[in-house]
Design a protein around this motif. Structure first.
Motif, PDB file in Angstrom:
ATOM      1  N   UNK A 251       6.689  15.024  15.223  1.00 40.60           N
ATOM      2  CA  UNK A 251       6.743  16.408  14.513  1.00 40.60           C
ATOM      3  C   UNK A 251       5.940  17.696  14.293  1.00 40.60           C
ATOM      4  N   UNK A 252       4.842  17.404  14.548  1.00 41.06           N
ATOM      5  CA  UNK A 252       3.561  17.894  14.038  1.00 41.06           C
ATOM      6  C   UNK A 252       3.545  18.709  16.174  1.00 41.06           C
ATOM      7  N   UNK A 253       4.101  18.160  16.818  1.00 44.46           N
ATOM      8  CA  UNK A 253       4.013  18.463  17.598  1.00 44.46           C
ATOM      9  C   UNK A 253       4.745  20.299  17.618  1.00 44.46           C
ATOM     10  N   UNK A 254       6.023  19.454  17.614  1.00 42.94           N
ATOM     11  CA  UNK A 254       7.468  20.213  17.200  1.00 42.94           C
ATOM     12  C   UNK A 254       7.152  21.418  16.323  1.00 42.94           C
ATOM     13  N   UNK A 255       6.881  21.806  15.445  1.00 41.63           N
ATOM     14  CA  UNK A 255       7.167  22.424  13.755  1.00 41.63           C
ATOM     15  C   UNK A 255       5.745  22.518  12.936  1.00 41.63           C
ATOM     16  N   UNK A 256       4.382  21.820  13.885  1.00 38.10           N
ATOM     17  CA  UNK A 256       2.464  22.470  13.241  1.00 38.10           C
ATOM     18  C   UNK A 256       2.631  22.078  12.490  1.00 38.10           C
ATOM     19  N   UNK A 257       2.256  22.394  11.321  1.00 38.97           N
ATOM     20  CA  UNK A 257       1.624  21.664  10.218  1.00 38.97           C
ATOM     21  C   UNK A 257       1.600  22.023   9.114  1.00 38.97           C
ATOM     22  N   UNK A 258       3.238  22.436   8.908  1.00 37.32           N
ATOM     23  CA  UNK A 258       3.269  22.522   7.482  1.00 37.32           C
ATOM     24  C   UNK A 258       4.229  21.500   7.309  1.00 37.32           C
ATOM     25  N   UNK A 259       4.083  20.897   6.161  1.00 36.33           N
ATOM     26  CA  UNK A 259       4.871  19.577   5.566  1.00 36.33           C
ATOM     27  C   UNK A 259       5.815  19.449   4.793  1.00 36.33           C
ATOM     28  N   UNK A 260       6.800  20.425   4.686  1.00 35.45           N
ATOM     29  CA  UNK A 260       7.864  21.336   3.718  1.00 35.45           C
ATOM     30  C   UNK A 260       8.733  21.365   5.796  1.00 35.45           C
ATOM     31  N   UNK A 261       8.292  20.837   6.965  1.00 31.61           N
ATOM     32  CA  UNK A 261       8.998  20.871   7.918  1.00 31.61           C
ATOM     33  C   UNK A 261       8.857  19.656   8.450  1.00 31.61           C
ATOM     34  N   UNK A 262       6.976  19.295   8.587  1.00 27.95           N
ATOM     35  CA  UNK A 262       7.041  17.851   9.104  1.00 27.95           C
ATOM     36  C   UNK A 262       8.189  16.584   8.865  1.00 27.95           C
ATOM     37  N   UNK A 263       8.469  16.903   7.124  1.00 26.83           N
ATOM     38  CA  UNK A 263       8.651  15.483   6.470  1.00 26.83           C
ATOM     39  C   UNK A 263       9.642  15.115   7.188  1.00 26.83           C
ATOM     40  N   UNK A 264      11.271  16.731   7.004  1.00 25.96           N
ATOM     41  CA  UNK A 264      12.413  16.423   7.405  1.00 25.96           C
ATOM     42  C   UNK A 264      12.386  16.203   8.815  1.00 25.96           C
ATOM     43  N   UNK A 265      11.611  16.550   9.879  1.00 24.75           N
ATOM     44  CA  UNK A 265      11.706  16.928  11.129  1.00 24.75           C
ATOM     45  C   UNK A 265      11.512  15.260  11.616  1.00 24.75           C
ATOM     46  N   UNK A 266      10.558  14.287  10.901  1.00 26.64           N
ATOM     47  CA  UNK A 266      10.291  13.284  11.082  1.00 26.64           C
ATOM     48  C   UNK A 266      11.064  12.193  10.690  1.00 26.64           C
ATOM     49  N   UNK A 267      12.085  12.709   9.981  1.00 27.51           N
ATOM     50  CA  UNK A 267      13.226  11.435   8.894  1.00 27.51           C
ATOM     51  C   UNK A 267      13.760  11.630  10.302  1.00 27.51           C
ATOM     52  N   UNK A 268      14.707  13.293  11.156  1.00 28.44           N
ATOM     53  CA  UNK A 268      15.437  13.087  12.293  1.00 28.44           C
ATOM     54  C   UNK A 268      15.112  12.432  12.742  1.00 28.44           C
ATOM     55  N   UNK A 269      13.234  12.499  14.311  1.00 34.87           N
ATOM     56  CA  UNK A 269      12.795  11.907  14.995  1.00 34.87           C
ATOM     57  C   UNK A 269      12.287  10.295  14.791  1.00 34.87           C
ATOM     58  N   UNK A 270      12.268  10.310  13.755  1.00 40.36           N
ATOM     59  CA  UNK A 270      12.608   8.296  13.565  1.00 40.36           C
ATOM     60  C   UNK A 270      14.153   8.410  13.617  1.00 40.36           C
TER      61      UNK A 270
END
Length: 314
Positions: A251-270
């Protein structure tokens, strides 16, 4: 993710197609293919989606509060606690229903985490990362040893729990997922609400405090969310590994270091990770299946090695 869900529904030992899926819900004729879609494939795809997303988000929270890129929910003793309580329940109460076992495993995850948090200084309100890591490792080894000891003495319990201990979503009913959905939704909402504060925490403990952040309460909320998400997931599917470790990095590779994006993206990727692993589990030794936990380890191991080497080079 939606394409993966569709693939999970249509791919398997029994040949099915999109028309069968549509007819199963619009013009059900009782055929074997439509019956398999409604009672097996769709519940399995939904369970993989919810569990994978929850483990991915739990991994983000765990790495954030520990500042350890190699951390995962199992570090809090979630997996070992849930496994031990479930094995004990089956060993002493062999006629216990699986629906009740879900709650038993959930309680075990909470108790193990409470012990870890207490040993790490949680009662004093001063939890250090190193203390949390050491306490988590100690409790994980302790409960794992207890579990192995019980299984070594009870062959019947070993046979009944072996597939669950390997991590599996095969044969799980939609009713079991419905039981834990309220907990998962609460964990998701809490994770999203604290995601902005995680950005401040990432600047460093002292900086966060200087900016008015209550880091103790933030870590406590994150820890409770981790237990809810990972505990509910483990209670349904067993201790599935590596999802919570790998997806935050992707997720960090895709959206950077903003946890507002990392959290939902990690859910989708998981969710995507677990669904793809489950599809692969159906074909790796076709026509038989392997536990999905084996596949997540097989697929995730190269990523784990890459992350470890990257962390070492830093």
């Amino acid at each position: 993710m939606l394409l993966c869900i569709l693939g999970s529904i249509l791919l398997g030992y029994t040949d099915t197609d999109l028309n069968m899926l549509i007819n199963a819900y619009t013009n059900f004729d009782g055929s074997m293919e439509q019956l398999i879609i409604k009672t097996t494939r769709v519940p399995r795809a939904l369970i993989a989606t919810f569990i994978g997303a929850s483990l991915g988000i739990a991994g983000v929270l765990m790495q954030s509060i520990t500042k350890n890129p190699m951390a995962s929910p199992s570090l809090l003793g979630v997996n070992s606690g849930a496994s031990f309580f479930l094995v004990i329940a089956i060993s002493f109460f062999p006629k216990i229903s699986f629906n009740f076992l879900v709650y038993v495993a959930f309680v075990g995850a909470f108790i193990a985490t409470a012990i870890v948090y207490t040993l790490a200084g949680g009662l004093k309100g001063d939890v250090h990362t190193i203390n949390l890591t050491l306490a988590g490792a100690a409790i994980t080894f302790l409960f794992s040893s207890f579990t192995q000891g019980v299984l070594a003495q009870d062959q019947k319990t070993l046979e009944e729990t072996l597939f669950w201990l390997s991590g599996s979503i095969e044969g799980r009913s939609i009713e079991i997922l419905i039981m834990v959905i309220p907990y998962l939704v609460v964990g998701w909402i809490a994770s999203i609400l604290i995601s902005k504060k995680l950005n401040i925490l990432a600047l460093g403990e002292e900086t966060a405090v200087g900016l008015g952040q209550n880091t103790r309460s933030l870590k406590l909320i994150a820890a409770v969310s981790i237990v809810i998400l990972a505990g509910a997931s483990v209670s349904v599917a067993g201790p599935i590994t590596l999802i919570g470790l790998i997806t935050p990095h992707l997720a960090k590779t895709i959206v950077g270091s903003d946890y507002r994006w990392i959290v939902p993206y990690s859910g989708v990727l998981g969710a995507v990770f677990l669904i793809i692993s489950d599809i692969g589990a159906r074909f790796v030794i076709y026509p038989k299946e392997v536990p999905v936990g084996v596949m997540t380890a097989l697929i995730g191991a190269p990523f784990f090695i890459y992350i470890a080497r990257k962390a070492e080079n830093k």
